[in-house]
Scaffold this motif. Sequence first.
Motif, PDB file in Angstrom:
ATOM      1  N   LEU A  86       0.825  -1.211   0.000  1.00 31.51           N
ATOM      2  CA  LEU A  86       0.000   0.000   0.000  1.00 31.51           C
ATOM      3  C   LEU A  86       0.857   1.257   0.000  1.00 31.51           C
ATOM      4  O   LEU A  86       0.453   2.296  -0.527  1.00 31.51           O
ATOM      5  N   GLY A  87       2.066   1.163   0.573  1.00 29.74           N
ATOM      6  CA  GLY A  87       2.940   2.317   0.645  1.00 29.74           C
ATOM      7  C   GLY A  87       3.340   2.868  -0.707  1.00 29.74           C
ATOM      8  O   GLY A  87       3.759   4.022  -0.811  1.00 29.74           O
TER       9      GLY A  87
ATOM     10  N   GLU B 190      -8.706  -4.313   6.253  1.00 28.59           N
ATOM     11  CA  GLU B 190      -9.969  -4.013   5.584  1.00 28.59           C
ATOM     12  C   GLU B 190      -9.734  -3.175   4.322  1.00 28.59           C
ATOM     13  O   GLU B 190     -10.308  -3.448   3.261  1.00 28.59           O
ATOM     14  N   PHE B 191      -8.897  -2.165   4.435  1.00 28.74           N
ATOM     15  CA  PHE B 191      -8.576  -1.301   3.295  1.00 28.74           C
ATOM     16  C   PHE B 191      -7.926  -2.109   2.185  1.00 28.74           C
ATOM     17  O   PHE B 191      -8.262  -1.973   1.005  1.00 28.74           O
ATOM     18  N   TYR B 192      -6.992  -2.973   2.555  1.00 28.80           N
ATOM     19  CA  TYR B 192      -6.293  -3.813   1.578  1.00 28.80           C
ATOM     20  C   TYR B 192      -7.283  -4.727   0.859  1.00 28.80           C
ATOM     21  O   TYR B 192      -7.234  -4.867  -0.370  1.00 28.80           O
TER      22      TYR B 192
ATOM     23  N   PHE C  44      -4.290  -1.828  -7.633  1.00 30.70           N
ATOM     24  CA  PHE C  44      -4.929  -0.901  -6.703  1.00 30.70           C
ATOM     25  C   PHE C  44      -6.165  -0.330  -7.387  1.00 30.70           C
ATOM     26  O   PHE C  44      -6.067   0.307  -8.441  1.00 30.70           O
ATOM     27  N   HIS C  45      -7.331  -0.564  -6.776  1.00 31.69           N
ATOM     28  CA  HIS C  45      -8.603  -0.198  -7.394  1.00 31.69           C
ATOM     29  C   HIS C  45      -9.136   1.125  -6.857  1.00 31.69           C
ATOM     30  O   HIS C  45      -8.877   1.501  -5.713  1.00 31.69           O
ATOM     31  N   ALA C  46      -9.880   1.800  -7.706  1.00 28.35           N
ATOM     32  CA  ALA C  46     -10.518   3.055  -7.309  1.00 28.35           C
ATOM     33  C   ALA C  46     -11.520   2.775  -6.192  1.00 28.35           C
ATOM     34  O   ALA C  46     -12.155   1.716  -6.158  1.00 28.35           O
ATOM     35  N   GLU C  47     -11.672   3.708  -5.285  1.00 29.42           N
ATOM     36  CA  GLU C  47     -12.579   3.537  -4.157  1.00 29.42           C
ATOM     37  C   GLU C  47     -14.014   3.336  -4.639  1.00 29.42           C
ATOM     38  O   GLU C  47     -14.528   4.131  -5.427  1.00 29.42           O
ATOM     39  N   GLY C  48     -14.626   2.261  -4.200  1.00 30.11           N
ATOM     40  CA  GLY C  48     -16.010   1.970  -4.575  1.00 30.11           C
ATOM     41  C   GLY C  48     -16.177   1.476  -5.985  1.00 30.11           C
ATOM     42  O   GLY C  48     -17.309   1.275  -6.451  1.00 30.11           O
TER      43      GLY C  48
ATOM     44  N   TYR D 173       8.383  -1.927  -3.551  1.00 26.28           N
ATOM     45  CA  TYR D 173       7.230  -2.077  -4.441  1.00 26.28           C
ATOM     46  C   TYR D 173       7.109  -0.808  -5.277  1.00 26.28           C
ATOM     47  O   TYR D 173       7.167   0.305  -4.742  1.00 26.28           O
ATOM     48  N   LEU D 174       6.960  -0.981  -6.578  1.00 29.35           N
ATOM     49  CA  LEU D 174       6.835   0.143  -7.498  1.00 29.35           C
ATOM     50  C   LEU D 174       5.462   0.118  -8.155  1.00 29.35           C
ATOM     51  O   LEU D 174       5.033  -0.923  -8.658  1.00 29.35           O
TER      52      LEU D 174
END
Length: 249
Positions: free
Chosen positions: A47-48, A66-68, A112-116, A140-141
């Motif tokens: 996530l970083g 949960e966020f992940y 990484f997906h857009a929120e919602g 991680y890149l």
Amino acid sequence: MQQSNTYIIVFSAVLTIVLGLLLSGTSQVLGPMQQEAIALDKKKQILGAVVSAEEIDAMSPAQINEFYAKRISSTVVDINGNEISSVEAEKVEIAKDYKKPADKRQYPVFMFHAEGQPDAVESYIFPLYGAGLWDAIWGYLALETDMNTIAGITLAHAGETPGLGARITEGGVQERYIGKKIFDESGELVAVQMQKGEGKDYSGEEHKVDGMSGATITGTGVNNMLKAYLGHYETYIKSKSSSQAVAGL
């Protein structure tokens, strides 16, 4: 009173058994907790590459999990970009795989997906692994969906020199990579090179970032790591770039 040899042997054997049982029990109790901590740390590093350190630090372990789960999906590919459906990306041990020939490794990819919007990918995150001055370095890149522009990077190390090579973990150093390109105008993979020395302005250079004073070897290690692992992922990256272009027509 002097003890007999038999007493000493029996006492030592009993003590060894008791200590062994205690260590075994402690390991079984702490083992799952250690694995959870390792898994959580990996999620934070992934996530970083796309979320600020401040935002991650403000989350509890439960909130990070949960966020992940909501924002990250993953797959595993081989060096030819073919997906390996039987392997879970989070369980691939990059450090262990690093010892294998490049064409025998498994390569996780995190989306990484857009929120919602679970179907909308905002960026693709790729693990990195290499050698610094004293020990391993990794990170991680994240690439934007054009599969060329760096959206973010997180770097870590096992034993670089404090104040010198260890600075690769600093946000200010990692932010230098944001917006840089990994392919040149001809489509050749050139990655991004950290320069020797520090204090120069490379804002107009798409493939260069400022270096770290007194940490040339660590910087070279980061350069080699980026070029190598982006090369391992190149077929997959280019296939995604082509599919994105087709989808945009």
